[in-house]
Each structure stands twice: as C-alpha cells, then as structure tokens.
Design a protein around this motif. Structure first.
Motif, PDB file in Angstrom:
ATOM      1  N   ARG A   8       0.827  -1.206   0.000  1.00 28.43           N
ATOM      2  CA  ARG A   8       0.000   0.000   0.000  1.00 28.43           C
ATOM      3  C   ARG A   8       0.864   1.261   0.000  1.00 28.43           C
ATOM      4  O   ARG A   8       0.628   2.203  -0.764  1.00 28.43           O
ATOM      5  N   SER A   9       1.863   1.296   0.869  1.00 30.74           N
ATOM      6  CA  SER A   9       2.722   2.466   0.954  1.00 30.74           C
ATOM      7  C   SER A   9       3.432   2.730  -0.369  1.00 30.74           C
ATOM      8  O   SER A   9       3.513   3.872  -0.835  1.00 30.74           O
ATOM      9  N   GLU A  10       3.937   1.679  -1.001  1.00 31.96           N
ATOM     10  CA  GLU A  10       4.652   1.841  -2.267  1.00 31.96           C
ATOM     11  C   GLU A  10       3.717   2.305  -3.383  1.00 31.96           C
ATOM     12  O   GLU A  10       4.115   3.080  -4.259  1.00 31.96           O
ATOM     13  N   ILE A  11       2.497   1.833  -3.367  1.00 39.66           N
ATOM     14  CA  ILE A  11       1.526   2.245  -4.392  1.00 39.66           C
ATOM     15  C   ILE A  11       1.169   3.719  -4.235  1.00 39.66           C
ATOM     16  O   ILE A  11       1.132   4.477  -5.209  1.00 39.66           O
ATOM     17  N   LEU A  12       0.930   4.137  -2.979  1.00 39.28           N
ATOM     18  CA  LEU A  12       0.416   5.482  -2.733  1.00 39.28           C
ATOM     19  C   LEU A  12       1.499   6.557  -2.720  1.00 39.28           C
ATOM     20  O   LEU A  12       1.186   7.742  -2.867  1.00 39.28           O
ATOM     21  N   THR A  13       2.747   6.170  -2.533  1.00 39.55           N
ATOM     22  CA  THR A  13       3.817   7.172  -2.463  1.00 39.55           C
ATOM     23  C   THR A  13       4.684   7.187  -3.712  1.00 39.55           C
ATOM     24  O   THR A  13       5.718   7.844  -3.734  1.00 39.55           O
TER      25      THR A  13
ATOM     26  N   ALA B  48      -0.348  11.720  11.144  1.00 44.66           N
ATOM     27  CA  ALA B  48      -0.339  10.506  11.968  1.00 44.66           C
ATOM     28  C   ALA B  48      -1.444   9.555  11.527  1.00 44.66           C
ATOM     29  O   ALA B  48      -1.270   8.325  11.533  1.00 44.66           O
ATOM     30  N   GLY B  49      -2.595  10.111  11.136  1.00 44.55           N
ATOM     31  CA  GLY B  49      -3.678   9.278  10.629  1.00 44.55           C
ATOM     32  C   GLY B  49      -3.327   8.625   9.312  1.00 44.55           C
ATOM     33  O   GLY B  49      -3.595   7.433   9.105  1.00 44.55           O
ATOM     34  N   GLU B  50      -2.710   9.389   8.415  1.00 45.00           N
ATOM     35  CA  GLU B  50      -2.277   8.823   7.134  1.00 45.00           C
ATOM     36  C   GLU B  50      -1.270   7.711   7.352  1.00 45.00           C
ATOM     37  O   GLU B  50      -1.320   6.658   6.693  1.00 45.00           O
ATOM     38  N   GLU B  51      -0.337   7.928   8.273  1.00 37.52           N
ATOM     39  CA  GLU B  51       0.676   6.901   8.566  1.00 37.52           C
ATOM     40  C   GLU B  51       0.040   5.643   9.123  1.00 37.52           C
ATOM     41  O   GLU B  51       0.452   4.526   8.805  1.00 37.52           O
ATOM     42  N   LEU B  52      -0.983   5.800   9.950  1.00 36.18           N
ATOM     43  CA  LEU B  52      -1.655   4.632  10.527  1.00 36.18           C
ATOM     44  C   LEU B  52      -2.280   3.774   9.435  1.00 36.18           C
ATOM     45  O   LEU B  52      -2.181   2.542   9.460  1.00 36.18           O
ATOM     46  N   LEU B  53      -2.918   4.392   8.449  1.00 38.02           N
ATOM     47  CA  LEU B  53      -3.536   3.624   7.366  1.00 38.02           C
ATOM     48  C   LEU B  53      -2.503   2.843   6.571  1.00 38.02           C
ATOM     49  O   LEU B  53      -2.785   1.750   6.068  1.00 38.02           O
ATOM     50  N   LEU B  54      -1.294   3.397   6.459  1.00 41.44           N
ATOM     51  CA  LEU B  54      -0.236   2.698   5.712  1.00 41.44           C
ATOM     52  C   LEU B  54       0.275   1.467   6.452  1.00 41.44           C
ATOM     53  O   LEU B  54       0.997   0.650   5.873  1.00 41.44           O
ATOM     54  N   HIS B  55      -0.115   1.321   7.727  1.00 46.13           N
ATOM     55  CA  HIS B  55       0.265   0.112   8.465  1.00 46.13           C
ATOM     56  C   HIS B  55      -0.298  -1.135   7.801  1.00 46.13           C
ATOM     57  O   HIS B  55       0.284  -2.226   7.917  1.00 46.13           O
ATOM     58  N   ASN B  56      -1.436  -0.993   7.122  1.00 43.71           N
ATOM     59  CA  ASN B  56      -2.033  -2.119   6.406  1.00 43.71           C
ATOM     60  C   ASN B  56      -1.421  -2.173   5.006  1.00 43.71           C
ATOM     61  O   ASN B  56      -1.735  -1.335   4.160  1.00 43.71           O
ATOM     62  N   PRO B  57      -0.576  -3.168   4.715  1.00 51.26           N
ATOM     63  CA  PRO B  57       0.079  -3.216   3.397  1.00 51.26           C
ATOM     64  C   PRO B  57      -0.838  -3.704   2.277  1.00 51.26           C
ATOM     65  O   PRO B  57      -0.523  -3.551   1.099  1.00 51.26           O
ATOM     66  N   SER B  58      -1.985  -4.284   2.635  1.00 50.43           N
ATOM     67  CA  SER B  58      -2.904  -4.801   1.623  1.00 50.43           C
ATOM     68  C   SER B  58      -3.564  -3.650   0.877  1.00 50.43           C
ATOM     69  O   SER B  58      -3.966  -2.653   1.479  1.00 50.43           O
ATOM     70  N   TYR B  59      -3.710  -3.814  -0.437  1.00 47.71           N
ATOM     71  CA  TYR B  59      -4.359  -2.791  -1.258  1.00 47.71           C
ATOM     72  C   TYR B  59      -5.310  -3.494  -2.218  1.00 47.71           C
ATOM     73  O   TYR B  59      -4.915  -4.424  -2.937  1.00 47.71           O
ATOM     74  N   VAL B  60      -6.565  -3.061  -2.218  1.00 52.66           N
ATOM     75  CA  VAL B  60      -7.592  -3.702  -3.033  1.00 52.66           C
ATOM     76  C   VAL B  60      -7.888  -2.851  -4.256  1.00 52.66           C
ATOM     77  O   VAL B  60      -8.042  -1.629  -4.161  1.00 52.66           O
ATOM     78  N   PHE B  61      -7.973  -3.512  -5.413  1.00 55.18           N
ATOM     79  CA  PHE B  61      -8.365  -2.875  -6.664  1.00 55.18           C
ATOM     80  C   PHE B  61      -9.817  -3.245  -6.971  1.00 55.18           C
ATOM     81  O   PHE B  61     -10.350  -4.230  -6.441  1.00 55.18           O
ATOM     82  N   PHE B  62     -10.434  -2.473  -7.861  1.00 54.50           N
ATOM     83  CA  PHE B  62     -11.861  -2.658  -8.117  1.00 54.50           C
ATOM     84  C   PHE B  62     -12.142  -2.856  -9.604  1.00 54.50           C
ATOM     85  O   PHE B  62     -11.281  -2.662 -10.458  1.00 54.50           O
ATOM     86  N   ARG B  63     -13.356  -3.271  -9.872  1.00 53.92           N
ATOM     87  CA  ARG B  63     -13.874  -3.333 -11.234  1.00 53.92           C
ATOM     88  C   ARG B  63     -15.280  -2.756 -11.199  1.00 53.92           C
ATOM     89  O   ARG B  63     -15.970  -2.842 -10.180  1.00 53.92           O
TER      90      ARG B  63
END
Length: 349
Positions: A137-142, A226-241
């Motif tokens: 997740r962090s790598e995708i978003l940054t 700090a809130g943004e950093e907390l969300l990055l704790h979850n490395p899973s990232y879901v894509f949609f269709r």
C-alpha cells in the motif's frame, strides 16, 4: 417431486447421528435435528429460500444441483430445508462462534478529478495480477506507478472512506449528476491484511472496547499525518472493477459473483463451510438473531469453522450496525443429508 428427488439423491441407508471427529487434529462434526435449532420454527424460511436461489444455480456438484432443481420447483420453504438438509455443527478449536458485520459503502465521487474529488479508485494493473505479491500500500500510494495509465474508475472525496471501501470490497459511488457507479472487488496486491484497530490497541491509542469503524475514521481524520501513517500500516491494497450492470435494487456481488442479500447473506471460511450452503446462526449479544442465512461470500479476516460476517446492507445506517458488531453465538451448516451422514465414521472400521 421433492420426495422423488430425495430418494434419488440419497441412495444410502441413514444411520443414527452421533458427534464425530474427522481426525485427531481436524474439525469436529455434530449432526443435529432441526428441533435443536433455537427459534427455527419462527424464521422466515421463504426469505432464506429466495437468497439460496440467487446462487444455487452456479453450484457444480451433482448433489447441490439436484437440490437447486428442487428449490426451483416452488416448494414449501421450511419443508424444503427440513426434507433435504441436516444441520451440522462444525468446530475446530474454540467451540463458540464469532459474528461480525460488513456492508456496502456509499461514497461521493466523480468520473474525472477536480475540486474535492482527488482520490482515485483504481482498476488492477496487469503486472499486479501476474505478480502474486506486488507493491505494498505504501509503495503504491507514495510512487507514480499508477499514474497516466487510465486505471482510474472514479475519484472520490474522502481517502478514509476509500480505505474502508477496500476493506468491504465493494460499494457505490454517487456522482454529482445523481448517477451511481457500482464497484466490486477486482483483485489485490497480495499482501496480508493488517487490522488498523488492532494496531491502535497495540500503540495504546484506544482501548479495545472503544475500537469500531466510526471511531477509527474519526481518529484518522483528526490526526492528519499521523492518521495517514496509521492507514499505511495495512500493506494490503484492493483494486476494483465496475459492476454497474447489477440492478440498483439488488445487492452487491459476493464471492460467487451473484448479488448478496442484506441480513440473509454471510461471509464464511470456505475451508469449513461450502459457498452456497444454508447456515443457521444463533447470534447472541446486541440485536440477538436466530436466522437462516446463506454462505455467499468470503473475507480475508473470516477464518475458522465458527466464524461469520453478516451482510448488513447498503449505506451509512448499515455501516453503523456492521461496524460495531462483534458478538458470540453458534452456527450450524445445513448440508445435503447424504453429505452430512458421510461425515460419520464407518462403523465397520
């Protein structure tokens, strides 16, 4: 018609039910009578049969296909379940059940970026599908790995709601012209999901009894970086269709690629509970529930024989109910009679 099908399906002599263990380390199976299910006679079996029919057409196993044909023959609902099925309590480890809830979120968004619509909802890039485990997740978003590729389905106005949309796996995006885009699970980056709530407890941000989806959302919004950093704790990232072909009056698509039904669909662990199977739940705690549900969905956090996630419906009210649900109880899988009795050991061995 139903009794003729029953004779065809069984083809075996049934033995008296007894609890049995599949192996020393495997699940424990206990076959029960319907009289043992608390509140069974008071349920709306017709509503459960309607939900069952939504997905039973896709079941490939001959036993289930025969039952689906019988279900389409307009049977009396309660008699149908009692005639063709037997309740089976499946336990493996802790005997009690844990019930949580999930829902279909609604977000505000637009087809094109601009103004408050700044956070993209992405389709899955082909290299992520091929990789098994892709960027975190962090790598995708940054990084700019997703930029300029036409992978955006829409842009939404709230990154926190987008994060929770990924947890739920499906949702609706309301457009400024009142049109709606419906999105469903399109794949993930292959990283294991990490709970933000558990991390907040570990960091002593919140005590365990205060953790809920709404509390987490509010904390993240109030705490900026700090809130943004907390969300990055979850490395899973879901894509949609995009799944806007699903009618507005139907529920979102579940794991069986069919619409699921509010308060009649549960997500289960398919290692123990077959997808498409009816499941009787006896949920205690707040809003105690005795109801026949259909196992039509799965979830990365739904693991174990006595574990289920109740689909609460669409929108904010459903989200509030689902977000605070964490109740004990027990659940019983309704298996075709011959399947249920096949779990018993061979008495000649």
């Amino acid at each position: 018609m139903i009794r003729r099908l029953l004779a065809i399906i069984l083809g075996v002599t049934l033995m008296a039910p007894d609890p049995t263990r599949a192996s020393d380390d495997g699940p424990v199976y206990e076959i029960l009578d319907f009289d043992a299910l608390e509140g069974w006679a008071d349920d709306d079996h017709g509503a459960a049969l309607t939900a069952f029919l939504e997905t039973c057409r896709d079941l490939k196993d001959p036993d289930w296909r025969a039952l689906c044909r019988a279900a389409r023959d307009d049977p009396e609902p309660r008699a149908f379940f009692e005639l063709f099925f037997r309740p089976v309590r499946i336990t493996h480890g802790a005997p009690g059940a844990l019930f949580t809830g999930y829902f279909e979120p609604e977000l505000d968004g637009a087809r094109h970026p601009g103004g408050k619509y700044r956070w993209p909802v992405y389709k899955m890039p082909p290299e992520a599908r091929e990789a098994g485990q892709w960027l975190s997740r962090s790598e995708i978003l940054t990084s700019d790995v997703m930029q300029g590729r036409g992978l955006e389905i829409a842009w939404v106005d709230d990154p926190v709601e987008l994060f929770f949309l990924q947890i739920q796996g499906s949702g609706r995006i309301r457009l400024p012209d009142s049109d709606v885009i419906r999105v469903g699970y399109g794949g993930s980056n292959g990283h294991e999901y990490r709970s933000i709530g558990v991390e907040m407890i570990r960091r002593e941000i919140l005590p365990s009894h205060r953790v809920s989806a709404e509390v987490i959302k509010n904390w993240v919004r109030r705490n900026g970086a700090a809130g943004e950093e907390l969300l990055l704790h979850n490395p899973s990232y879901v894509f949609f269709r995009e799944v806007s072909e699903v009618p507005a009056d139907k529920g979102p698509l579940g794991a069986m690629n069919r619409s699921i039904t509010a308060m009649r669909t549960i997500a289960v662990d398919p290692a123990y509970t077959p997808l498409g199977a009816p499941v009787w739940i006896e949920k205690d705690g707040r809003d105690a529930m005795r109801r026949l549900m259909i196992a039509q969905d799965t979830g990365s956090a739904i693991k174990g024989a006595q574990r289920a996630d109740i689909f609460a419906g669409t929108g904010a009210d459903a989200g509030k109910w689902a977000g605070t649900l964490k109740d004990p109880g027990q659940m019983f899988v309704l298996l075709p009679i011959q399947r249920a009795y096949a779990l018993l050991p061979d008495p000649t061995l």
